[in-house]
Design an enzyme around this catalytic site. Sequence first.
Site, PDB file in Angstrom:
ATOM      1  N   LYS A  58       7.647   4.464  46.800  1.00  0.00           N
ATOM      2  CA  LYS A  58       6.648   3.935  45.871  1.00  0.00           C
ATOM      3  C   LYS A  58       6.595   4.791  44.605  1.00  0.00           C
ATOM      4  O   LYS A  58       6.643   6.022  44.679  1.00  0.00           O
ATOM      5  CB  LYS A  58       5.275   3.896  46.545  1.00  0.00           C
ATOM      6  CG  LYS A  58       4.182   3.270  45.684  1.00  0.00           C
ATOM      7  CD  LYS A  58       2.885   3.171  46.456  1.00  0.00           C
ATOM      8  CE  LYS A  58       1.750   2.635  45.581  1.00  0.00           C
ATOM      9  NZ  LYS A  58       0.486   2.488  46.321  1.00  0.00           N
ATOM     10  N   SER A  91      -1.865  -1.610  45.639  1.00  0.00           N
ATOM     11  CA  SER A  91      -0.910  -1.135  44.658  1.00  0.00           C
ATOM     12  C   SER A  91       0.505  -0.983  45.203  1.00  0.00           C
ATOM     13  O   SER A  91       1.433  -0.700  44.440  1.00  0.00           O
ATOM     14  CB  SER A  91      -1.391   0.206  44.099  1.00  0.00           C
ATOM     15  OG  SER A  91      -1.469   1.180  45.120  1.00  0.00           O
ATOM     16  N   SER A  97      -4.471  -0.643  49.370  1.00  0.00           N
ATOM     17  CA  SER A  97      -3.161  -0.746  48.728  1.00  0.00           C
ATOM     18  C   SER A  97      -1.987  -0.832  49.688  1.00  0.00           C
ATOM     19  O   SER A  97      -0.888  -1.216  49.290  1.00  0.00           O
ATOM     20  CB  SER A  97      -2.951   0.431  47.768  1.00  0.00           C
ATOM     21  OG  SER A  97      -3.829   0.342  46.677  1.00  0.00           O
TER      22      SER A  97
END
Length: 479
Positions: free
Chosen positions: A83, A158, A182
């Site tokens: 990520k 996210s 997220s």
Amino acid sequence: MHITELPAHALLQAIQAREVSCREVMAATLARIEAVNPTHNAIVSLRAADTLLAEADQRDRELHDSSDASAIGALHGLPQAIKDAAQTAGLRTTFGSPLLRDHVPARDGLMAERMKAAGCIVIGKTNTPEFGLGSHTFNEVFGVTRNAYDPARSAGGSSGGAAVALALRMLAVADGSDTMGSLRNPAAWNNIFGMRPSMGRVPLWPTQDVWFSQLGTEGPMGRTVRDLALLLDVQAGHDPRVPLSLTGHERYAESVDRFDPHGLRIGWLGDLGGHLATEPGILEACESGLARLRDCGCIVAAIAPNFAPDDVWQAWLKLRHWLVAARLSPWLGTPEHRSLIKPEALWEADEGARLTSTELMATSVRRTHFLQQMLKLFDEVDVLALPTTQVWPFDARERWPQRIGTRAMDTYHRWMEVTLYATFAGLPAISVPVGFNESGLPTGMQLIGRPRDDRGVLQLAHAYEQKAQDVLKRRPPAH
């Protein structure tokens, strides 16, 4: 079965059994990315193919030369995109911010370091909203990540890039991070599993602060629960630089299926007695998930919240404001930087800067009281269940939903309020797929466990998974 169709645990078994080479896995992964990533924009900062294939060849040589199977890492040869909110040495880490567009860290973050030590090959990054703020993955550096089931819709966030990469078979397993859902929201919107571990289970380093910043955590996502457990085994474990990280290191993958859920008590909190605005069909989809839990032998009953949701929201909002303000403070000291930060982040930071020490202490006291209330619920039930999302995936051109039905959303994240309860209490939670709406868009349901019972929620989710194959087998269209 094609290489990219295999879940991570099966792919790793095939690699270790020499049924498929690391080079073949890498070549298939890169071909898959080339085919679908241009439409969905999940993986960013992709490294050069010849470099990645050379690294795969090296993993093959290591496997060939090893006489001790235990010396081979748990992720040996597995392509992995980290990520873009986690540091990666020598590879751009932008946090989705124009301020960090060209930022290349000199060292890995702890999670990436552990995953590399386990033998994965980092191929690039997965897209994230600016500074990871907001449950819709778009930014001014890489653009919008699009839902696996409908590229006109949001992927969530996210960890939206990670979720889409998994759903579209560009990755076999993925990491992410979670403050306000997220790891859970994008999992729900892309029909996969996402786990927020217990507070302290997966230590974050480097970080500005190791004492007060206890809302966010890194964790795993996967197409199977066994894959969640496999990656959590790698990510978890105490680090002395993170003093509140949990000591000891449980092993989850080996015990995920050693569990009989018969008689387990599930408390369904629904929409918290009407407090949470939800779009039509969300609660009904979760009811289908609850029916599967009953099929597992669980005892499912609706329960009322024993806390005042709006009081919890106000406390959450203040603490989040304060933490965002602290996080952005290195850039906010330069006035011209404000034009390069999205307005939602500036609003949080400005609100946080106005808080007094008395307000912050009152917020912490309210959070403490909330935890005690949650613990009392666990006197009645073993696991709590909530929807993962309050809306279906929305138009990717929107910044965030302005309304749910007739109710206006007063902040850019109010529409994801349902995810804050596990976070605020520091509890482990897994989003499991539950179903689709008439437009073919997916959603999920949270299973929230007792403090530090990561094993328990993994085991329950694995049992649920066996009853949810009708949902899990529903692939993104035209892929």
